[in-house]
Scaffold this active site. Structure first.
Site, PDB file in Angstrom:
ATOM      1  CG  HIS A  36     -28.019 -12.506  27.185  1.00  0.00           C
ATOM      2  ND1 HIS A  36     -28.808 -12.072  26.140  1.00  0.00           N
ATOM      3  CD2 HIS A  36     -27.609 -11.381  27.833  1.00  0.00           C
ATOM      4  CE1 HIS A  36     -28.887 -10.751  26.169  1.00  0.00           C
ATOM      5  NE2 HIS A  36     -28.169 -10.305  27.170  1.00  0.00           N
TER       6      HIS A  36
ATOM      7  CG  HIS B  68      -1.810  -1.178   1.328  1.00  0.00           C
ATOM      8  ND1 HIS B  68      -1.363  -2.421   1.729  1.00  0.00           N
ATOM      9  CD2 HIS B  68      -3.137  -1.319   1.077  1.00  0.00           C
ATOM     10  CE1 HIS B  68      -2.375  -3.275   1.720  1.00  0.00           C
ATOM     11  NE2 HIS B  68      -3.462  -2.631   1.326  1.00  0.00           N
TER      12      HIS B  68
ATOM     13  CG  HIS C 146      -5.861   1.676  -0.685  1.00  0.00           C
ATOM     14  ND1 HIS C 146      -5.824   2.331   0.518  1.00  0.00           N
ATOM     15  CD2 HIS C 146      -6.121   0.365  -0.408  1.00  0.00           C
ATOM     16  CE1 HIS C 146      -6.043   1.454   1.491  1.00  0.00           C
ATOM     17  NE2 HIS C 146      -6.230   0.261   0.948  1.00  0.00           N
TER      18      HIS C 146
ATOM     19  CD  GLU D 299     -20.217  -5.317  25.147  1.00  0.00           C
ATOM     20  OE1 GLU D 299     -21.255  -5.633  25.758  1.00  0.00           O
ATOM     21  OE2 GLU D 299     -20.205  -4.520  24.172  1.00  0.00           O
TER      22      GLU D 299
END
Length: 661
Positions: A473, A33, A264, A411
Site C-alpha cells: 500500500h 478496421h 477486423h 477505482e
C-alpha cells in the site's frame, strides 16, 4: 434544409453508404478496421435517423443525446456518420485522409479533433465507463434543473472486447446499482475477436451477466431494421439501463472475409471490396455517395433543429437559466479565489498540525460551498480519503440530486466515470482512493490528460508515511509514474495552506486533470505567514531562507517538514540553507528560466522526497544529492520507516555538509 426522418426504404442503402466509406477509407489508408463499421451500419442508421436527439448544426447542444463509440477501433463508423449527417468540419477530404498526420480522422476517435466525437476511445471498455459517468451527470442535472432543461439518453456501441475488459464489470454494476435508465448499450455481438472466434477465449452469457446487475436486456438480429427499432423503443421506456445484444456479421457484405477475423483490423483489399460492392448493390466509385442517399442523411442530420430551438427558448425563460448556464460554463475562479484567500488567512491565524488528507477535507468544506457543481466520491475509502463534506447529500438511485457518490471498490470505473462526467459538462468531478491505487485508475487518468479534462484525483496515503499497511500500500514509484504523463498536474502539498492552494489550482485548470497527493500522517504547518498570492501556482518557491546561503534543500509534501528541520540543524553548525517547497513539478517547469534559476540557485542542492528519484533531473544536477527511496517500503510505524530508509533531517543535513565540503 428541413430535417425529417428518412423513409425506411432508404435505410439499406444509407447503411451501405457507411459500409462503403469505411472500407474505402481503410483501403486508402492501408490500415484500419473496416469490419465493425460494416457490421454495425444498420444499427447506426436506425439509431441516428430515428432515435438519437441531436442537431448536426449545433454539435455542442447541451441537451443532445450522447453517442459513445466504446469500440473505438471502428472509428470510420463515426467519421462516416459525421460526414453523411452534415456535421460542420467533417468533409469528404477528411474521410479520405483517414489515419494521416494532422487529419481530424485519427485511427481512434479523439475528443476535440472531429465533430460528433464525445470522448476519446480505443482502449477497450473506457467508453463504457465514460458513458456511465455521462448518464450520472444527466441524472444529476435533471434532478437539479428539471426535465425541461435536461432530459437526454446516453447510447454506447460496445464490442466483445469492451465487455471482456475488467472495467466493464465495474462500470456495468455501478450503472445497474444506480438504475441509470437513460443508458443504452448496443452490443456488437459478432462473435469475432482478433485471434478468431470469441469462443477461443470467452463463453460468458452477456445478457445474464448484465441482468444479474439490474439491467434490462434484449437480443436481436442486428441487421433487422424493425427489430433494432423495437428494441431501442423498449430501452427508452425502461427505468433500468439496457443492454441490446445485436447479433451482427463483422464485415457484412465482404464476399470471403465477412464473419471472420480477417475483416477486423486490416484493409479488405481491392478484390474483396469489388466483391462487396456487388453483394451490397453499391456500384458507385470509391468515396462517391449518390445525391439521394446523401440528401436523406443530411435531412436526418438537422431533424433535431426544431427540438433544439424549443429547448433554447425554455432555457431562456426558466428561472434557473443563470444557474444552469453557470454550471455549463464551469468557470469558478472569480468566486473561488477570494474565498480561498480568506480561508488561508484563517489558517495562518491559527496554525494546526494536520494530515494533508484532513487539510483537503477542510479545503473542500470551503470549495463545495462555493462551487455547487462539484460531485465528489471515493472508491470505498470515504473516511480515509476525507472526500465527503457536510453539505453533500448522497447521489443514489433514490436521490440523483446528491453530490457524493459511493463508488465501491471500483477505482477504474470511478476514474472513467469522472471523465464522462467532465465531458458531459455541468459538473466538476473529484474522487479519491489510496495513492498506490492510481495503478488501477491509470488508463483513465491518462485519457483525461489526453483529452484535457478537469478531473481531480484525491490520492491519499501518499508514501511510506502511511505506515503499518506495508509495501503493498506504500507508493514508491507512483509520483514518478504520474509525473511522466503529459498534461497531468501532480500536486503534493506540504501543509494545510499549500493544500488549499493546490485545490484552487486544480479547479482553475480547466484543460488538465490533477492528482493531489496527500498524507496519512499529521504535518506541522510550514506556512504560518499569510500571503494573498498563491505561491504554489509557480510550482516551487523558497519557503525558508534568505539571500545568503550555502545550499538549497528542495522537498515536496511531507518531506518539507524534514527539510525545514534539516535547515535548523545546519544552522546550529553555522551552515546556511534555503528550503524550497516544490508542490508541482509541472507548474515549475512552466516558469521562466530566470525564475527557476532564482529559486534553485547555483549552490549545492539536495532533494528530498519519500519516493524514487526518477523525474528529479529537472531540479537536481548530476553533482547534487537526493534523499529518498530506492526500494519498496516495509510494514512498521511511519516514524520507524523514515529512520529505517534514511529519510531524516540528519540524513539531509549530512548530504548538505558533504556537498559543501
Amino acid at each position: 434544409m428541413n430535417g425529417a426522418t428518412p423513409s425506411r426504404a432508404d435505410f439499406p442503402q444509407m447503411a451501405n453508404a457507411i459500409r462503403a466509406l469505411s472500407m474505402d477509407a481503410v483501403e486508402r489508408a492501408k490500415s484500419g478496421h473496416p469490419g465493425m463499421p460494416m457490421g454495425m451500419a444498420d444499427v447506426a442508421t436506425v439509431l441516428f435517423t430515428q432515435f438519437l436527439k441531436f442537431d448536426a448544426a449545433e454539435p455542442s447542444w447541451p441537451d443532445r443525446d450522447r453517442f459513445i463509440l466504446s469500440a473505438g477501433h471502428g472509428s470510420m463508423l463515426l467519421y462516416s456518420l459525421g460526414y453523411l449527417l452534415g456535421y460542420d468540419g467533417m468533409t469528404l477530404e477528411d474521410i479520405k485522409n483517414f489515419r494521416q498526420l494532422g487529419s481530424k480522422t485519427a485511427g481512434h476517435p479523439e475528443y476535440g479533433h472531429a465533430p460528433a466525437v464525445e470522448t476519446t476511445t480505443g482502449p477497450l471498455g473506457q467508453g463504457l465507463g465514460n458513458a456511465v459517468g455521462m448518464a450520472i451527470a444527466e441524472a444529476h442535472l435533471n434532478a437539479r434543473f428539471g426535465g425541461g432543461l435536461v432530459d437526454h439518453h446516453t447510447y454506447v456501441i460496445a464490442g466483445d472486447g469492451c465487455l471482456m475488459e475488467g472495467i466493464s464489470q465495474e462500470a456495468l454494476t455501478l450503472a445497474g446499482h444506480l438504475k441509470l435508465g437513460k443508458l443504452i448499450v448496443l452490443f456488437d455481438d459478432n462473435n469475432i475477436s482478433i485471434d478468431g472466434p470469441v469462443s477461443l477465449s470467452d463463453s460468458t452469457n452477456q445478457l445474464e451477466r448484465f441482468a444479474a446487475s439490474g439491467w434490462a436486456t434484449a437480443r436481436i438480429d442486428g441487421h433487422d431494421l424493425d427489430a433494432i427499432a423495437t428494441a431501442i423503443e423498449a430501452a427508452q421506456a425502461s427505468e433500468r439501463p439496457t443492454l441490446i445484444a445485436c447479433r451482427t456479421v463483422i464485415g457484412r457484405g465482404a464476399p470471403t472475409k465477412a464473419g471472420t477475423s480477417g475483416a477486423h483490423g486490416a484493409p479488405l483489399g481491392g478484390e474483396e471490396i469489388a466483391g462487396a460492392r456487388e453483394i451490397l448493390g453499391w456500384p458507385h466509385a470509391p468515396f462517391e455517395i449518390p445525391d439521394e442517399i446523401l440528401s436523406a442523411w443530411r435531412s436526418a442530420g438537422v431533424r433535431g433543429g426544431e427540438t433544439r430551438s424549443s429547448w433554447e427558448a425554455r432555457v431562456g425563460a426558466d428561472p434557473q437559466c443563470v444557474a444552469f448556464k453557470t454550471a455549463l460554463a464551469g468557470d469558478y475562479a472569480g468566486a473561488l479565489v477570494p474565498r480561498i484567500r480568506d480561508y488561508k488567512k484563517s489558517l495562518a491565524a491559527e496554525p494546526k498540525k494536520v494530515a494533508t488528507r484532513k487539510a483537503s477535507e477542510m479545503a473542500l468544506e470551503v470549495i463545495n460551498d462555493v462551487i455547487t457543481e462539484t460531485v465528489g466520491g471515493s472508491a470505498d475509502l470515504t473516511g480515509s480519503n476525507n472526500t465527503k463534506t457536510k453539505s453533500q447529500g448522497i447521489l443514489s438511485a433514490e436521490n440523483y440530486a446528491g453530490r457524493y457518490i459511493y463508488y465501491g471498490v471500483r477505482e477504474h470505473a470511478m476514474a472513467a466515470a469522472m471523465n464522462g462526467m467532465a465531458l458531459h459538462g455541468g459538473v466538476v468531478p473529484y474522487g479519491g482512493t489510496f495513492m498506490v491505487f492510481t495503478d488501477y485508475c491509470r488508463p483513465s487518468i491518462r485519457l483525461a490528460a489526453l483529452m484535457g479534462l478537469r478531473v481531480v484525483y484525491v490520492m491519499t496515503h501518499d508514501s511510506i508515511g502511511l505506515g503499518e499497511d506495508g509495501p503493498t500500500h506504500q507508493p514508491v514509484e507512483h509520483l514518478a509514474a504520474l509525473r511522466a504523463i503529459p498534461n497531468l498536474n501532480v500536486f503534493r502539498p506540504c501543509d494545510a495552506v499549500e493544500t488549499a492552494e493546490c485545490w484552487e489550482l486544480a479547479l482553475k485548470h480547466i484543460a488538465a486533470p490533477s492528482v493531489i497527493a496527500l498524507t496519512r500522517q499529521g504535518l506541522e504547518p510550514a506556512r504560518t505567514t499569510h500571503t494573498d498570492d498563491n505561491l504554489s501556482a509557480r510550482g516551487a518557491y523558497v519557503i525558508a531562507g534568505g539571500a545568503k546561503y550555502d545550499a538549497t534543500i528542495i522537498a515536496t509534501g511531507s518531506e518539507v517538514e524534514i527539510a525545514l528541520e534539516a535547515r535548523r540543524l545546519l544552522k546550529q553548525d553555522g551552515v546556511k540553507a534555503r528550503v524550497v517547497s516544490a508542490p508541482s513539478f509541472e507548474l515549475f517547469a512552466m516558469q521562466s528560466d530566470d525564475y527557476c534559476a532564482e529559486v534553485l540557485g547555483k549552490k549545492p542542492r539536495v532533494g528530498v522526497e519519500a519516493a524514487i528519484s526518477q523525474g528529479w533531473d529537472q531540479i537536481l544536477r548530476r553533482k547534487d544529492k537526493f534523499v529518498g527511496m530506492t526500494s519498496f517500503g516495509a510494514s512498521a510505524p511511519a516514524g520507524d520507516l523514515y529512520k529505517h530508509f534514511g529519510i531524516t533531517a540528519k540524513a539531509v543535513a549530512h548530504e548538505v555538509k558533504h556537498l559543501i565540503g
